[in-house]
Design an enzyme around this catalytic site. Structure first.
Site, PDB file in Angstrom:
ATOM      1  N   PRO A 148       0.775  -1.246   0.000  1.00 10.17           N
ATOM      2  CA  PRO A 148       0.000   0.000   0.000  1.00 10.17           C
ATOM      3  C   PRO A 148       0.807   1.298   0.000  1.00 10.17           C
ATOM      4  O   PRO A 148       0.793   2.059   0.968  1.00 10.17           O
ATOM      5  CB  PRO A 148      -0.853  -0.136   1.267  1.00 10.17           C
ATOM      6  N   CYS A 149       1.440   1.567  -1.118  1.00 11.07           N
ATOM      7  CA  CYS A 149       2.198   2.807  -1.252  1.00 11.07           C
ATOM      8  C   CYS A 149       1.285   4.029  -1.174  1.00 11.07           C
ATOM      9  O   CYS A 149       1.750   5.127  -0.861  1.00 11.07           O
ATOM     10  CB  CYS A 149       3.025   2.802  -2.530  1.00 11.07           C
ATOM     11  N   HIS A 150      -0.016   3.840  -1.410  1.00 10.46           N
ATOM     12  CA  HIS A 150      -0.955   4.968  -1.301  1.00 10.46           C
ATOM     13  C   HIS A 150      -1.097   5.448   0.140  1.00 10.46           C
ATOM     14  O   HIS A 150      -1.554   6.565   0.377  1.00 10.46           O
ATOM     15  CB  HIS A 150      -2.331   4.577  -1.867  1.00 10.46           C
TER      16      HIS A 150
END
Length: 181
Positions: A148-150
């Site tokens: 989850p780079c977001h």
């Protein structure tokens, strides 16, 4: 007597599935073992192709349509339907440098509904001065949402760059309850 030339490694075969959700169409690619290798967005396919070349070489992969929905697809559909933990146990596999893989592993420790800064991630992997390198590793992540780079935001709480575009990042964070409309 000379040694025979090493045989060329066969290309990695990836099964592709497209998953429509409220913020667009996700492109999911899994390997024969069912591990997620790529999750990106249809409207960012050139970026996805660049990441594939970086990770597997110019001709290091082939793509075929998945014969049946994979476990990863079912987990993503559950995630988009509101079960935010459905993707937590999905197995992933990537190339990348040791530092990138450390950052990607650290990303998976950020729970849905929470965020972290680049500095937080750099400290978590024991490289507190590597904030910019952490940002670069985050940007090279080939497996959005699951890795989850977001969930990474600026130190001041601002939304920073995202490979799928800032509107989609906002949508994902709102979906997870980390932001309110």
């Amino acid at each position: 007597m000379s040694k025979p030339a090493p045989s060329a490694k066969p290309p990695l075969e990836l099964a592709v599935e497209r998953i429509a959700f409220a913020a667009g169409v996700a492109v999911l690619m899994t390997d024969p073992a069912g591990r997620v290798r790529v999750l990106d967005f249809e409207d960012y396919e050139p970026r996805m192709q660049r990441l594939l070349r970086r990770h597997y070489g110019e001709h290091g992969w082939t793509v075929r349509e998945a014969a049946a929905p994979t476990a990863a697809r079912r987990a993503l559909e559950a995630y988009f339907a509101g079960d935010l933990t459905a993707i937590d146990g999905l197995e992933t596999a990537t190339a990348g440098t040791a530092f990138q893989r450390d950052i990607w592993k650290a990303l998976r420790t950020i729970p849905a509904g929470q965020t972290a800064s680049y500095r937080d991630l750099a400290q978590q992997v024991g490289r507190p001065a590597a904030v910019r390198a952490t940002g670069a590793a985050n940007g090279a992540n080939p497996i959005g949402i699951i890795v989850p780079c977001h969930r990474v935001i600026g130190a001041g709480g601002d939304l920073t760059g995202y490979g799928g575009g800032l509107p989609r990042k906002r949508w994902l964070l709102e979906h997870e309850g980390a932001l309110t409309g």
